[in-house]
Design an enzyme around this catalytic site. Structure first.
Site, PDB file in Angstrom:
ATOM      1  N   ARG A   1       0.812  -1.240   0.000  1.00 28.79           N
ATOM      2  CA  ARG A   1       0.000   0.000   0.000  1.00 28.79           C
ATOM      3  C   ARG A   1       0.839   1.280   0.000  1.00 28.79           C
ATOM      4  NH1 ARG A   1      -3.110  -3.044   3.784  1.00 28.79           N
ATOM      5  NH2 ARG A   1      -4.894  -3.975   2.724  1.00 28.79           N
TER       6      ARG A   1
ATOM      7  N   LYS B   1       3.099  11.288 -11.661  1.00 24.32           N
ATOM      8  CA  LYS B   1       2.331  10.345 -12.488  1.00 24.32           C
ATOM      9  C   LYS B   1       3.132   9.058 -12.598  1.00 24.32           C
ATOM     10  CE  LYS B   1      -0.394  13.185 -15.652  1.00 24.32           C
ATOM     11  NZ  LYS B   1      -0.568  13.554 -17.064  1.00 24.32           N
TER      12      LYS B   1
ATOM     13  N   GLU C   1      10.621  18.750 -24.963  1.00 25.24           N
ATOM     14  CA  GLU C   1       9.797  18.996 -23.767  1.00 25.24           C
ATOM     15  C   GLU C   1      10.261  20.263 -23.044  1.00 25.24           C
ATOM     16  OE1 GLU C   1       7.089  17.296 -22.970  1.00 25.24           O
ATOM     17  OE2 GLU C   1       7.273  15.333 -23.915  1.00 25.24           O
TER      18      GLU C   1
ATOM     19  N   LYS D   1       7.094  23.030 -14.335  1.00 28.17           N
ATOM     20  CA  LYS D   1       6.210  21.866 -14.170  1.00 28.17           C
ATOM     21  C   LYS D   1       5.675  21.820 -12.738  1.00 28.17           C
ATOM     22  CE  LYS D   1       5.195  17.105 -14.854  1.00 28.17           C
ATOM     23  NZ  LYS D   1       5.396  15.852 -15.525  1.00 28.17           N
TER      24      LYS D   1
ATOM     25  N   GLU E   1      -4.587  16.569 -12.371  1.00 26.22           N
ATOM     26  CA  GLU E   1      -4.946  16.891 -13.756  1.00 26.22           C
ATOM     27  C   GLU E   1      -6.450  16.984 -14.002  1.00 26.22           C
ATOM     28  OE1 GLU E   1      -3.098  16.051 -18.117  1.00 26.22           O
ATOM     29  OE2 GLU E   1      -3.319  14.344 -16.793  1.00 26.22           O
TER      30      GLU E   1
ATOM     31  N   ARG F   1      -3.341  21.249 -15.492  1.00 23.04           N
ATOM     32  CA  ARG F   1      -2.214  20.373 -15.839  1.00 23.04           C
ATOM     33  C   ARG F   1      -2.278  19.936 -17.305  1.00 23.04           C
ATOM     34  NH1 ARG F   1       0.514  15.690 -11.950  1.00 23.04           N
ATOM     35  NH2 ARG F   1       2.106  15.066 -13.429  1.00 23.04           N
TER      36      ARG F   1
ATOM     37  N   ASN G   1       0.224  19.085 -21.976  1.00 20.91           N
ATOM     38  CA  ASN G   1       0.010  18.227 -23.148  1.00 20.91           C
ATOM     39  C   ASN G   1       0.120  19.004 -24.467  1.00 20.91           C
ATOM     40  OD1 ASN G   1      -2.079  15.337 -23.066  1.00 20.91           O
ATOM     41  ND2 ASN G   1      -0.349  15.807 -21.795  1.00 20.91           N
TER      42      ASN G   1
ATOM     43  N   HIS H   1       0.735  17.341 -27.806  1.00 20.40           N
ATOM     44  CA  HIS H   1       0.581  15.897 -27.611  1.00 20.40           C
ATOM     45  C   HIS H   1      -0.602  15.302 -28.374  1.00 20.40           C
ATOM     46  CE1 HIS H   1       3.569  16.664 -24.585  1.00 20.40           C
ATOM     47  NE2 HIS H   1       3.586  15.424 -24.161  1.00 20.40           N
TER      48      HIS H   1
ATOM     49  N   HIS I   1       0.452  12.107 -30.227  1.00 20.95           N
ATOM     50  CA  HIS I   1      -0.102  10.771 -29.969  1.00 20.95           C
ATOM     51  C   HIS I   1      -0.653  10.158 -31.255  1.00 20.95           C
ATOM     52  CE1 HIS I   1      -0.696  11.768 -25.422  1.00 20.95           C
ATOM     53  NE2 HIS I   1       0.518  11.354 -25.701  1.00 20.95           N
TER      54      HIS I   1
ATOM     55  N   HIS J   1       9.050   9.537 -28.331  1.00 21.30           N
ATOM     56  CA  HIS J   1       7.910  10.360 -27.919  1.00 21.30           C
ATOM     57  C   HIS J   1       8.221  11.861 -28.057  1.00 21.30           C
ATOM     58  CE1 HIS J   1       4.489  11.753 -25.649  1.00 21.30           C
ATOM     59  NE2 HIS J   1       5.280  12.320 -24.754  1.00 21.30           N
TER      60      HIS J   1
HETATM   61  P1  NAD Z   1      13.213   5.185 -21.694  1.00 17.55           P
HETATM   62  O1  NAD Z   1      13.035   5.087 -20.255  1.00 17.55           O
HETATM   63  O2  NAD Z   1      12.802   4.025 -22.516  1.00 17.55           O
HETATM   64  O3  NAD Z   1      14.734   5.536 -22.003  1.00 17.55           O
HETATM   65  C1  NAD Z   1      15.157   5.647 -23.335  1.00 17.55           C
HETATM   66  C2  NAD Z   1      16.396   4.778 -23.608  1.00 17.55           C
HETATM   67  O4  NAD Z   1      17.525   5.410 -23.038  1.00 17.55           O
HETATM   68  C3  NAD Z   1      16.338   3.402 -22.975  1.00 17.55           C
HETATM   69  O5  NAD Z   1      16.899   2.460 -23.848  1.00 17.55           O
HETATM   70  C4  NAD Z   1      17.203   3.549 -21.735  1.00 17.55           C
HETATM   71  O6  NAD Z   1      17.766   2.333 -21.300  1.00 17.55           O
HETATM   72  C5  NAD Z   1      18.245   4.494 -22.234  1.00 17.55           C
HETATM   73  N1  NAD Z   1      18.918   5.303 -21.219  1.00 17.55           N
HETATM   74  C6  NAD Z   1      18.389   5.847 -20.121  1.00 17.55           C
HETATM   75  N2  NAD Z   1      19.298   6.634 -19.520  1.00 17.55           N
HETATM   76  C7  NAD Z   1      20.422   6.558 -20.244  1.00 17.55           C
HETATM   77  C8  NAD Z   1      21.687   7.161 -20.147  1.00 17.55           C
HETATM   78  N3  NAD Z   1      21.986   8.045 -19.199  1.00 17.55           N
HETATM   79  N4  NAD Z   1      22.610   6.851 -21.075  1.00 17.55           N
HETATM   80  C9  NAD Z   1      22.327   5.995 -22.104  1.00 17.55           C
HETATM   81  N5  NAD Z   1      21.132   5.416 -22.262  1.00 17.55           N
HETATM   82  C10 NAD Z   1      20.183   5.702 -21.352  1.00 17.55           C
HETATM   83  O7  NAD Z   1      12.442   6.454 -22.317  1.00 17.55           O
HETATM   84  P2  NAD Z   1      12.175   7.928 -21.766  1.00 17.55           P
HETATM   85  O8  NAD Z   1      12.074   8.773 -22.962  1.00 17.55           O
HETATM   86  O9  NAD Z   1      13.110   8.314 -20.697  1.00 17.55           O
HETATM   87  O10 NAD Z   1      10.736   7.806 -21.099  1.00 17.55           O
HETATM   88  C11 NAD Z   1       9.611   7.419 -21.852  1.00 17.55           C
HETATM   89  C12 NAD Z   1       8.562   6.925 -20.889  1.00 17.55           C
HETATM   90  O11 NAD Z   1       8.209   7.961 -20.006  1.00 17.55           O
HETATM   91  C13 NAD Z   1       7.273   6.474 -21.557  1.00 17.55           C
HETATM   92  O12 NAD Z   1       6.865   5.252 -20.981  1.00 17.55           O
HETATM   93  C14 NAD Z   1       6.272   7.575 -21.215  1.00 17.55           C
HETATM   94  O13 NAD Z   1       4.949   7.087 -21.120  1.00 17.55           O
HETATM   95  C15 NAD Z   1       6.796   8.028 -19.892  1.00 17.55           C
HETATM   96  N6  NAD Z   1       6.450   9.416 -19.537  1.00 17.55           N
HETATM   97  C16 NAD Z   1       5.886   9.616 -18.321  1.00 17.55           C
HETATM   98  C17 NAD Z   1       5.597  10.894 -17.912  1.00 17.55           C
HETATM   99  C18 NAD Z   1       5.038  11.128 -16.536  1.00 17.55           C
HETATM  100  O14 NAD Z   1       4.612  12.244 -16.245  1.00 17.55           O
HETATM  101  N7  NAD Z   1       5.063  10.131 -15.683  1.00 17.55           N
HETATM  102  C19 NAD Z   1       5.875  11.988 -18.739  1.00 17.55           C
HETATM  103  C20 NAD Z   1       6.465  11.750 -19.994  1.00 17.55           C
HETATM  104  C21 NAD Z   1       6.762  10.445 -20.386  1.00 17.55           C
HETATM  105  N1  GLY Z   2       3.749  14.804 -18.625  1.00 17.43           N
HETATM  106  C1  GLY Z   2       2.581  15.525 -18.353  1.00 17.43           C
HETATM  107  C2  GLY Z   2       2.205  15.530 -16.929  1.00 17.43           C
HETATM  108  O1  GLY Z   2       2.974  15.146 -16.079  1.00 17.43           O
HETATM  109  O2  GLY Z   2       1.128  15.899 -16.627  1.00 17.43           O
END
Ligand code: NAD
Ligand code: GLY
Length: 431
Positions: free
Chosen positions: A119, A141, A183, A225, A235, A239, A243, A246, A250, A263
């Site tokens: 939990r 998130k 971003e 942010k 959100e 918030r 987007n 986006h 998307h 992305h």
């Molecule tokens: P990711 O986590 O897949 O990382 C991208 C690649 O970079 C991976 O292969 C990873 O292993 C590699 N990597 C990470 N750090 C590294 C480093 N320092 N050196 C070399 N390689 C490295 O992708 P991302 O773009 O970081 O994140 C995308 C994810 O984030 C998606 O799942 C998306 O839905 C999520 N997201 C969430 C939020 C939120 O508010 N929670 C916001 C935006 C995106």
């Molecule tokens: N990435 C958008 C949010 O955190 O709301």
């Protein structure tokens, strides 16, 4: 080192940004932690795992580490379950502290594991991609994907600290840096025109990860942010401006298949499209659309979108966006640089944007190495829609026509091709 504080009902915590932050990780661990679990993936662990583990040793606590496979396709319930099994087999308790060391995938899954294990246990975000440093690690998130769509199973759950080391970015492929910078620019566009000006001025330094510039960019992005998240943690309204770009992004990701473009690359292109739309539905100046396009291109993101085989596919996918209600698509648009709002747009104006910002020649498949930027072609010079002075009768007719279009759009369910829409899939519910 610079610090941004986040204060929301779900928690109050510092975001520490700078060099050598990873080496000081031990100082973020609460004294009463019973054990520390570092969640990562093999890629990040090979590059930065030792630095993190060594830094944590000073706490004198038991340290466990667990890797999930690298890739968005592993951000799912099966992987989450393997994490829980590891925790239970090692008899980790409610006072154990979770450290998510990686990009957004590790952070989102790690955060959700922390939110739900017994939990809720405390967790620290140590984001290692630029996108994770300026976006996913901040604001609470957390989620995993479901076969029917991205980020559909999750929780709002705040970390107890976010530790951002700019040195880890040195090992990141250039394409990932460009995606993260998209971003960064977004925050200037939606909230802070001076920051956007600054990004234009220091774009070269940002691409080169010049320490002072990248630290400031991350700091200001986190600050902006945090401001939005503090106003609207869950959100319900404000918030949504995060987007920006986006809705188009998307549709691109869903249309060409997730993983083909990063992305952030899709967001970069989507912001150009959203800026074009803004010029049609608000007073957003056309010359500022060109500033957005130029900066997105400069940081190495695509500015021309694929056609996706036609506008129907675009509209079908955009209707599944979480901002859409009763089949009416809503967009984040700009009144001016630094000021954003959410509103609907007549379909024919969106079609005009698609006509001017898509090309059948855009390469939609990913390049062979992640360090290359996907090739795009320049679209034909965008058709300029002049703002002309029209007489009031024309305005009244136009208003009536738009109102009818809005009523027509509301008539449908907005969902096609299965319970969740095109191809039976729902696009990202929220990033
Ligand atoms: P990711 O986590 O897949 O990382 C991208 C690649 O970079 C991976 O292969 C990873 O292993 C590699 N990597 C990470 N750090 C590294 C480093 N320092 N050196 C070399 N390689 C490295 O992708 P991302 O773009 O970081 O994140 C995308 C994810 O984030 C998606 O799942 C998306 O839905 C999520 N997201 C969430 C939020 C939120 O508010 N929670 C916001 C935006 C995106
Ligand atoms: N990435 C958008 C949010 O955190 O709301």
């Amino acid at each position: 080192m610079s610090i941004v504080r986040v204060n929301v009902p779900g928690g109050s915590y510092p975001i520490q940004i700078g060099k050598n932050i990873l080496r000081q990780l031990g100082t973020s661990i609460p004294p009463d932690a019973s054990a520390i679990v570092v969640l990562s993936n093999p890629t990040v662990r090979a590059l930065h795992g030792d630095a993190a583990l060594n830094a944590l040793k000073v706490t004198g606590k038991d340290i466990y580490h667990f890797d999930i496979p690298d890739g968005e396709q592993y951000k799912n319930l099966d992987t989450l379950n393997s994490v829980f099994t590891f925790m239970l087999e090692n008899k980790l308790d409610r006072k154990s502290v979770w450290v998510a060391l990686g990009g957004g995938v590790v952070g989102d899954l790690g955060g959700f594991a922390a939110a739900t294990f017994m939990r809720g246990i405390r967790f620290i975000q140590v984001p290692t991609t630029l996108l994770a440093q300026v976006d996913s690690s901040v604001g609470g998130k957390t989620a995993v994907n479901h076969p029917l769509g991205k980020n559909l199973i999750g929780a709002f759950y705040q970390p107890i600290a976010v530790d951002i080391d700019i040195d880890v970015l040195k090992t990141l492929p250039q394409r990932e840096i460009s995606a993260g910078l998209a971003e960064v620019i977004k925050y200037g566009l939606i909230m802070d025109s001076e920051f956007f000006d600054w990004c234009e001025e220091f774009a070269d330094e940002l691409i080169a990860l010049e320490p002072e510039a990248i630290t400031y960019a991350i700091h200001r992005s986190c600050e902006l942010k945090a401001q939005v998240v503090e106003e609207d943690e869950k959100e319900s309204n404000r918030r949504m401006i995060l987007n920006f770009g986006h809705t188009f992004a998307h549709a691109i990701e869903n249309g060409i298949g997730y993983g083909e473009w990063l992305h952030g690359e899709a967001v970069g292109c989507g912001m150009v499209q959203a800026a074009e739309l803004s010029a049609l539905v608000t007073q957003f100046p056309k010359e500022d659309v060109e500033r957005v396009r130029a900066l997105v291109e400069k940081i190495g993101c695509p500015t021309v979108a694929p056609t996706l085989g036609g506008n129907d596919k675009w509209f079908d996918t955009m209707k599944l966006d979480k901002k859409a209600t009763a089949g009416k698509i809503k967009f984040v648009v700009l009144d001016k640089i630094g000021q954003a709002k959410v509103q609907g747009a007549p379909q024919e104006l969106v079609s005009l944007v698609l006509k001017n910002t898509t090309s059948a020649d855009v390469e939609t498949t990913s390049t062979s190495t992640a360090s290359e930027v996907p090739k795009t072609v320049k679209a034909a010079a965008p058709e300029v829609v002049e703002s002309t002075v029209v007489d009031s009768a024309e305005v009244a007719a136009e208003m009536a026509r738009r109102a009818q279009m809005a009523r027509d759009a509301g008539a449908g369910t907005g969902r096609t091709g299965g319970i969740y829409g095109v191809d039976g899939k729902r696009p990202d519910s929220d990033d």
